[in-house]
Write a protein that holds these residues in place. Structure first.
Motif, PDB file in Angstrom:
ATOM      1  N   GLY A  72       0.803  -1.224   0.000  1.00  0.00           N
ATOM      2  CA  GLY A  72       0.000   0.000   0.000  1.00  0.00           C
ATOM      3  C   GLY A  72       0.828   1.261   0.000  1.00  0.00           C
ATOM      4  N   PRO A  75       0.764   4.789  -4.924  1.00  0.00           N
ATOM      5  CA  PRO A  75      -0.604   5.199  -5.274  1.00  0.00           C
ATOM      6  C   PRO A  75      -1.247   4.227  -6.255  1.00  0.00           C
ATOM      7  N   ALA A  76      -2.542   4.050  -6.123  1.00  0.00           N
ATOM      8  CA  ALA A  76      -3.275   3.206  -7.075  1.00  0.00           C
ATOM      9  C   ALA A  76      -3.343   3.916  -8.423  1.00  0.00           C
ATOM     10  N   GLU A 145      -8.590   6.310  -1.829  1.00  0.00           N
ATOM     11  CA  GLU A 145      -7.200   6.744  -1.967  1.00  0.00           C
ATOM     12  C   GLU A 145      -7.117   8.264  -1.846  1.00  0.00           C
ATOM     13  N   LYS A 146      -6.070   8.730  -1.204  1.00  0.00           N
ATOM     14  CA  LYS A 146      -5.859  10.169  -1.129  1.00  0.00           C
ATOM     15  C   LYS A 146      -5.325  10.723  -2.435  1.00  0.00           C
ATOM     16  N   ILE A 148      -3.982   9.370  -6.549  1.00  0.00           N
ATOM     17  CA  ILE A 148      -3.895   8.281  -7.511  1.00  0.00           C
ATOM     18  C   ILE A 148      -3.054   8.724  -8.710  1.00  0.00           C
TER      19      ILE A 148
END
Length: 362
Positions: A72, A75-76, A145-146, A148
């Motif tokens: 984690g 970032p996604a 997510e914060k 991406i």
């Protein structure tokens, strides 16, 4: 006097016959438009990895998640497909699996009204703004997510750019693949359209080539009574004359033809998978009073990569504008069309991987 009476009588007779003829033609047209279209492309079916998000407004959006970052710490990545009314094709999922090996979770979703996502009740329920709203909800409430990395292809590139302009704090990096013309179109101070080719002339090192011309044929295919009536009813009465299933199939049929013009080599066209969204395609690209975000983009500091194929239908000037406004990196991909990864999948993956792994953000 008698001659004038005969002329008037003849004129009235001609008008009457003309009205009758027009009435018959309209009646035939209406009856013809009642005949459902025959299915030509099998509709898309859920894959083993298909999942669904339930959105706040009660509709479902289908997505595929490719896991790549167990810690984690990275970032996604969210991928926005083209269209509007396009969908996530299995070919891009397979390629993104290669990108995920760099340690990134990747989400690829069908925008509302297309692919395996729900269809909305009314044609005008679809809009550019709704897609932006959905993306924000997906980031905040679904994947939570914060920040991406956002990848936008074609129409998805326009969406991604407007989202970045409005939510720069949520974007770590921005990747635009063959982005469509930035909306609204650029204008000069006097309000007239800007000449993009004068603003951004093609550098001599880029040798663009025209893709296969297929759009004239697909435009002729539009001239079917049921399709014309469907668009008329949708535009005028916000009513679906043809069902979603029919209109989706018509759009899939069109796609099976015009995608031949989206590659450098027609042999690289992937099989149509039947996920197009007809009404979403027709109404998601009405930009209306969409604000011009160019001044916002100039103020951003988001590392940006812009890719364009040698056979892209889009003009260099319209694509390069993104790189200029965002001070991003422009990459010209030889022997590739609008859907770059169909022609140059390995190069597409390598270019994106190098960019997202570059800690300098260049």
């Amino acid at each position: 006097m008698e001659t004038n009476k005969k002329k008037k009588s003849l004129f009235k007779s001609i008008i009457k016959n003309l009205i009758v003829a027009i009435g018959i033609v309209l009646l035939i047209f209406i009856i013809w438009s009642l005949i459902p279209l025959k299915q030509t492309v099998n509709p898309i079916k859920p894959r083993q990895d298909t999942e669904y998000w339930m959105m706040k407004e009660g509709y479902k959006i289908a997505y595929t998640k490719i896991s790549g970052d167990s810690s984690g710490s990275k970032p996604a990545i969210v991928f926005l497909h083209g269209g509007p009314g396009g969908y996530i094709h299995s070919a891009i999922i397979e390629l993104m699996k290669e990108v995920s090996k760099n340690g990134y979770d990747i989400y690829l979703y069908d925008q509302i009204g297309s692919g395996l996502s729900d269809r909305l009740p009314k044609p005008r329920d679809y809009s550019f703004e709704r897609h932006l709203h959905d993306l924000n909800e997906i980031i905040e409430n679904q994947i939570k997510e914060k920040k991406i990395i956002l990848i936008g292809h074609s129409y998805g590139g326009i969406l991604a750019t407007h989202f970045a302009a409005n939510h720069p704090d949520k974007i770590s990096k921005l990747i635009l693949s063959s982005p469509g013309d930035l909306q609204p179109y650029r204008t000069k101070p006097d309000g007239t359209m800007a000449d993009m080719n004068k603003l951004y002339p093609i550098p001599s090192q880029y040798k663009f080539k025209a893709p296969l011309e297929v759009f004239e044929q697909t435009e002729r295919d539009f001239l079917q009574p049921r399709i014309i009536m469907s668009m008329f009813c949708a535009l005028t009465f916000n009513f679906k004359w043809a069902s979603d299933k029919e209109f989706d199939d018509y759009t899939n049929t069109m796609a099976s033809k015009f995608t031949k013009g989206m590659v450098a080599d027609p042999k690289n066209v992937k099989p149509e998978e039947g996920g197009a969204g007809g009404y979403s395609h027709g109404f998601s690209n009405f930009y209306g009073n969409l604000p011009d975000v160019r001044s916002n983009l100039k103020q951003l500091n988001i590392p940006t990569l812009v890719l364009q194929g040698q056979y892209d239908q889009g003009e260099y000037a319209s694509v390069y504008e993104y790189a200029d406004l965002l001070r991003g990196k422009y990459v010209f991909v030889e022997n590739a069309g609008h859907i770059i990864w169909w022609d140059k999948g390995e190069e597409f993956v390598d270019t994106i991987s190098n960019f997202i792994n570059d800690s300098t953000g260049k």
